[in-house]
Design an enzyme around this catalytic site. Sequence first.
Site, PDB file in Angstrom:
ATOM      1  CG  HIS A  96      -1.982  -1.118   1.145  1.00 42.46           C
ATOM      2  ND1 HIS A  96      -2.518  -1.605  -0.037  1.00 42.46           N
ATOM      3  CD2 HIS A  96      -2.551  -1.873   2.137  1.00 42.46           C
ATOM      4  CE1 HIS A  96      -3.374  -2.581   0.237  1.00 42.46           C
ATOM      5  NE2 HIS A  96      -3.409  -2.782   1.534  1.00 42.46           N
ATOM      6  CG  HIS A 165      -7.694  -1.219   2.511  1.00 45.77           C
ATOM      7  ND1 HIS A 165      -8.147  -1.967   3.568  1.00 45.77           N
ATOM      8  CD2 HIS A 165      -6.721  -1.949   1.935  1.00 45.77           C
ATOM      9  CE1 HIS A 165      -7.445  -3.093   3.634  1.00 45.77           C
ATOM     10  NE2 HIS A 165      -6.586  -3.109   2.649  1.00 45.77           N
ATOM     11  CD  GLU A 302      -8.014  -4.353  -0.539  1.00 46.02           C
ATOM     12  OE1 GLU A 302      -6.872  -3.924  -0.764  1.00 46.02           O
ATOM     13  OE2 GLU A 302      -8.215  -5.347   0.178  1.00 46.02           O
TER      14      GLU A 302
HETATM   15  C1  GLA Z   1      -4.755  -5.746   1.740  1.00 43.67           C
HETATM   16  C2  GLA Z   1      -3.816  -6.892   1.682  1.00 43.67           C
HETATM   17  C3  GLA Z   1      -3.915  -7.719   2.918  1.00 43.67           C
HETATM   18  C4  GLA Z   1      -3.697  -6.863   4.149  1.00 43.67           C
HETATM   19  C5  GLA Z   1      -4.620  -5.690   4.136  1.00 43.67           C
HETATM   20  C6  GLA Z   1      -4.321  -4.723   5.242  1.00 43.67           C
HETATM   21  O1  GLA Z   1      -6.048  -6.170   1.594  1.00 43.67           O
HETATM   22  O2  GLA Z   1      -4.010  -7.677   0.531  1.00 43.67           O
HETATM   23  O3  GLA Z   1      -2.970  -8.746   2.874  1.00 43.67           O
HETATM   24  O4  GLA Z   1      -2.365  -6.420   4.199  1.00 43.67           O
HETATM   25  O5  GLA Z   1      -4.529  -4.999   2.922  1.00 43.67           O
HETATM   26  O6  GLA Z   1      -4.265  -5.333   6.468  1.00 43.67           O
END
Ligand code: GLA
Length: 338
Positions: A96, A165, A302
């Site tokens: 991220h 998210h 997402e």
């Molecule tokens: C995304 C990732 C997960 C996790 C979340 C945050 O969805 O794919 O593996 O890291 O973010 O916790």
Amino acid sequence: MPNGDPVQIYTLKSEAVEMQVMSFGARVVSLAMRDREEKMGHVALGHAKLKDYLADRKTYFGCIAGRYANRIAGGRFSVGGQTCQITINDGPNALHGGKEGFDRYNWAASGIPGGVEFTLVSSDGDQGFPGTLTVHVRYTLHGNVVRIEYGATTDKPTVVNLTNHTYFNLAGDGRGTILDHVLRIDADEYTPINGTLIPTGELATVAGTVFDFAHPTAVGERINEDNEQLQLGRGYDHNWKLRGAEGELRAAAEIYDPGSGRRLNVATTEPGLQFYSGNFLDGTFMSRTGSRYESRTGFCLETQHFPDSPNHPEFPSTELRPDQTFQSVTAWTFTARG
Ligand code: GLA
């Protein structure tokens, strides 16, 4: 903010939906919708206080993830003839956007008709990404539809992948797991992962596997099956290649909670969708109703480009050049049925 900058919260309200978004992380702080009895209830997970958001580097509750949502293997890639090293914050990988991703910024905010526009200028070299990137994210509410529009421009070749998210629990924030929710994903293939959740590069057919959500299936129905990919993700934490053409706003997923009758439809112009079943929630954080956010008490859908695309030329490109404008739209439609 710790440096004294004000954090802004906007409320977007219609007959069907009431949503709050804040400038820290350009994030959805709360979202309430009706159930089949017309009762409003909170369906987005979140913290009660700004200080809790500041302290939480794990969940990414409600935020805009960027400059590169999801993972880049080793945080390393090349773009425009330049090799880049992004700050590492998830085992060996960048997640991220690296250590100080877009979720850590207090974005500029301004009201626009029907909603709010957040703006961020990420400097050349921010977390290792080349080019000054100017990003606009607009949240607008149209009856029972939340529309999220993303735009970005750069002054050097770079890579961009942006998503929201938000974790949802349609039974109600803080009200148990999401394992009974019935999910459809409009995809025939997904991208299998390795032990650090980086795509292997393969596109695998979902048909006949635990990743087949082409026909609505309860999230929990197969989540504990003896399946190597589920073990690597500790549940669902994978990217599906959506049907249809990138750039066209089309259906991506539908998720329904039989208990409350609440339903969320997701449409997007993005080529992929990460379905994350909240596996890493571990009771560290309290819900606003006083219960703990345990594993699988929220899910994320997402909309995005595929993880680690900068290292996979066979995936849809995430490169952005100075002569281009990045544009992307995702829409959430909230309904309830009897
Ligand atoms: C995304 C990732 C997960 C996790 C979340 C945050 O969805 O794919 O593996 O890291 O973010 O916790």
